[in-house]
Design a protein around this motif. Structure first.
Motif, PDB file in Angstrom:
ATOM      1  N   SER A  41       7.238   0.734  -2.316  1.00  0.00           N
ATOM      2  CA  SER A  41       7.650   1.386  -3.551  1.00  0.00           C
ATOM      3  C   SER A  41       7.817   2.884  -3.361  1.00  0.00           C
ATOM      4  N   ASP A  42       8.811   3.430  -4.042  1.00  0.00           N
ATOM      5  CA  ASP A  42       9.013   4.872  -4.091  1.00  0.00           C
ATOM      6  C   ASP A  42       8.190   5.390  -5.263  1.00  0.00           C
ATOM      7  N   PRO A  56      15.978  -3.522  -9.513  1.00  0.00           N
ATOM      8  CA  PRO A  56      15.840  -2.157 -10.018  1.00  0.00           C
ATOM      9  C   PRO A  56      17.173  -1.577 -10.478  1.00  0.00           C
ATOM     10  N   THR A  82      15.125  -2.568   3.136  1.00  0.00           N
ATOM     11  CA  THR A  82      15.829  -2.382   1.868  1.00  0.00           C
ATOM     12  C   THR A  82      16.770  -3.560   1.676  1.00  0.00           C
ATOM     13  N   THR A  92      18.384   1.090  -9.627  1.00  0.00           N
ATOM     14  CA  THR A  92      19.054   1.667  -8.465  1.00  0.00           C
ATOM     15  C   THR A  92      19.859   0.623  -7.695  1.00  0.00           C
ATOM     16  N   CYS A 135      13.133  -2.392  -2.389  1.00  0.00           N
ATOM     17  CA  CYS A 135      12.487  -1.778  -1.220  1.00  0.00           C
ATOM     18  C   CYS A 135      11.122  -2.408  -0.958  1.00  0.00           C
ATOM     19  N   ARG A 181      18.589  -1.243  -5.487  1.00  0.00           N
ATOM     20  CA  ARG A 181      17.928  -1.412  -4.198  1.00  0.00           C
ATOM     21  C   ARG A 181      16.536  -1.996  -4.375  1.00  0.00           C
ATOM     22  N   THR A 191      13.400   2.574  -9.781  1.00  0.00           N
ATOM     23  CA  THR A 191      13.160   1.871  -8.516  1.00  0.00           C
ATOM     24  C   THR A 191      12.308   0.619  -8.684  1.00  0.00           C
TER      25      THR A 191
END
Length: 389
Positions: free
Chosen positions: A166-167, A157, A81, A159, A163, A161, A209
Motif C-alpha cells: 500500500s501507498d 482503486p 503492480t 488510480t 499494488c 493500479r 490507492t
C-alpha cells in the motif's frame, strides 16, 4: 518474453487462427529488459526485443508487472503492480513505460492517430510481440468468470493500479516545526511493545490507492435489536449478508461472487494480502448465513463452483499453515456443510454441497463431520496401503 513461441506451436491451428484474427493486442513500449511481466496466471522476464502481447482472447484480463533495478548487476525486484483490463476483439491498447514512475502509462491509447499508426505497422511489430499464453486461459476463466467489467471497475482503486504494498501517508501531516515538537518524544526506551507501536505515526492509504471492497457491517444485527435477536444474528449472519448485498449489489446478488473472485485474484496473482483477508471475510459471511442459504439458491450454487476452482489453485499445505493458526477454513466450511444439509435448503444445493464436501475430504484429508480441535485440521485416517490422489 522467454519461450513465448511455444504457446503458438502447441495451440490448435483453428484456435490460433481465430485469435490471430479476433484477438486483442497490448503494445507495451520501452519496458526495461529484465522486468517481470505477466498476464492472468502466467508471467515472464522481459527480453530486449519485447514490445507487447498479441492474440489475447477478448474479455477481462489481469496485467501485472514488477520493475527491476539494474538487471545486469544483481536485480532488485520492486513490488508487483497490476490492473484489470477489459479488451475488445481486435483492440489495440498502447502504453509507454514511464522510467520515473516505473509504471506503464496508457495515456497514448487515447491518441487515435497514434493507435492507427500502430495498427498500420502491426505486421512490422509482430516479431516483437509474445503470444498470449493460451494454456492458462481455462484456469484464468475458472478464476474470474464472475468478475464483470463493472465489478472490476467498482472494486479496483481510483488510480486503476493494484499494488502489492500500500501507498501510505501519515494521518496527521506535521508540516510545521511547532506541530512536530508537540508530538511524543522517541528518545527514551519503550517499556513495552504496545508503547513502541503507539509512538509510531498513524498511517493511512494515499487517497485513490485503496481497494474499494464492500464494507462488511461490524455489527451483525440491526439497530435496536433485542438480546435474543443479537444472539440469533450472531449465530446466523444472514442479516449482515443481506445488508452487504442490498448496499452493493441490489438486484445482482451473484456479483458478490465476482467480488470474491476479484479479491482472490488480487491475492493469488497480485500478491495483495488484503485481498486474502477480504476473501476470508466474504467466505465466513456466506458460509455462516443459514437463512440466506435457503433464500439465495443460485448464489450458493455459484459459491460452490467458485470455491471448487479457487481451492484447486492453492497447495494443500498452504491451508494447513493457515488453519494451524485459527482453524478458519475447516471450521467455516464445516458450518457451511451443516447449514446446507438443514431443513428448507433446496435439494439441488444440498446434493451439490454433499459432493463438494466429499471432494474436499478426498483432496485435503479433512473430516468435516468430526469435532475440530483448536489447532489443526482433522485428518482422515486411511487404511494401510490406501492413498488418495
Amino acid at each position: 518474453m522467454a519461450n513465448s513461441s511455444s504457446s503458438v506451436v502447441d495451440m490448435d491451428p483453428d484456435v490460433a487462427r481465430r485469435l490471430f484474427e479476433e484477438g486483442a493486442t497490448l503494445v507495451l513500449l520501452g519496458v526495461p529488459q529484465g522486468t517481470e511481466l505477466g498476464i492472468d496466471c502466467k508471467s515472464w522476464q522481459v527480453g530486449p526485443r519485447f514490445k507487447g502481447v498479441k492474440m489475447i482472447p477478448p474479455g477481462l484480463h489481469f496485467l501485472h508487472y514488477c520493475s527491476v533495478n539494474k538487471p545486469d548487476c544483481g536485480a532488485e525486484v520492486g513490488p508487483k503492480t497490476g490492473l484489470f483490463l477489459t479488451l475488445k476483439p481486435r483492440e489495440i491498447l498502447l502504453a509507454n513505460w514511464d522510467p520515473k514512475e516505473e509504471d506503464l502509462d496508457f495515456s497514448a491509447s487515447r491518441n487515435e492517430e497514434e493507435v492507427s499508426r500502430i495498427r498500420e505497422n502491426l505486421r512490422d511489430l509482430d516479431p516483437h510481440l509474445g503470444p498470449y499464453p493460451y494454456e492458462v486461459m481455462r484456469k484464468w476463466v475458472s478464476l474470474s468468470d464472475r468478475v464483470t467489467e463493472e465489478v472490476a471497475k467498482n472494486l479496483q482503486p481510483l488510480t486503476g493500479r493494484i499494488c502489492a504494498f500500500s501507498d501510505v501517508i501519515p494521518e496527521v501531516q506535521l508540516t510545521h516545526t511547532k506541530d512536530r515538537a508537540e508530538q511524543p518524544r522517541n528518545d527514551t526506551a519503550c517499556q513495552s511493545m504496545k508503547e513502541g507501536l503507539d509512538r509510531l505515526p498513524k498511517m493511512k492509504p494515499r487517497e485513490g490507492t485503496e481497494l474499494r471492497f464492500s464494507v462488511i457491517p461490524q455489527k451483525s444485527y440491526p439497530p435496536g435489536a433485542t438480546p435474543a435477536e443479537i444472539t440469533r444474528c450472531s449465530m446466523d449472519l444472514s442479516y449482515a449478508l443481506e445488508t452487504v448485498l442490498e448496499e452493493n449489489y441490489g438486484q445482482q446478488p451473484l456479483d458478490l461472487l465476482g467480488e470474491m473472485q476479484f479479491a482472490f485474484a488480487c491475492f493469488l496473482i497480485g500478491s495483495v494480502y488484503e485481498g486474502f483477508e477480504h476473501w476470508k471475510r466474504l467466505l465466513a459471511l456466506l458460509c455462516r448465513s443459514e437463512e440466506a442459504m435457503r433464500k439465495h439458491k443460485e448464489l450458493y450454487l455459484g459459491l460452490i463452483a467458485v470455491l471448487y476452482h479457487q481451492l484447486g489453485e492453492i497447495p494443500p499445505d498452504f491451508f494447513v499453515d493457515i488453519v494451524s493458526q485459527d482453524n478458519f477454513l475447516t471450521s467455516t466450511l464445516q458450518d457451511f456443510f451443516q447449514f446446507a444439509s438443514g431443513p428448507g435448503v433446496d435439494g439441488t444445493l444440498r446434493k451439490r454441497a454433499e459432493k463438494f464436501k466429499a471432494h474436499l475430504t478426498k483432496k485435503f484429508h479433512w473430516d468435516f463431520d468430526a469435532d475440530l480441535d483448536d489447532c489443526a485440521p482433522v485428518v482422515v485416517d486411511l487404511p494401510e496401503g490406501i492413498t488418495v490422489d
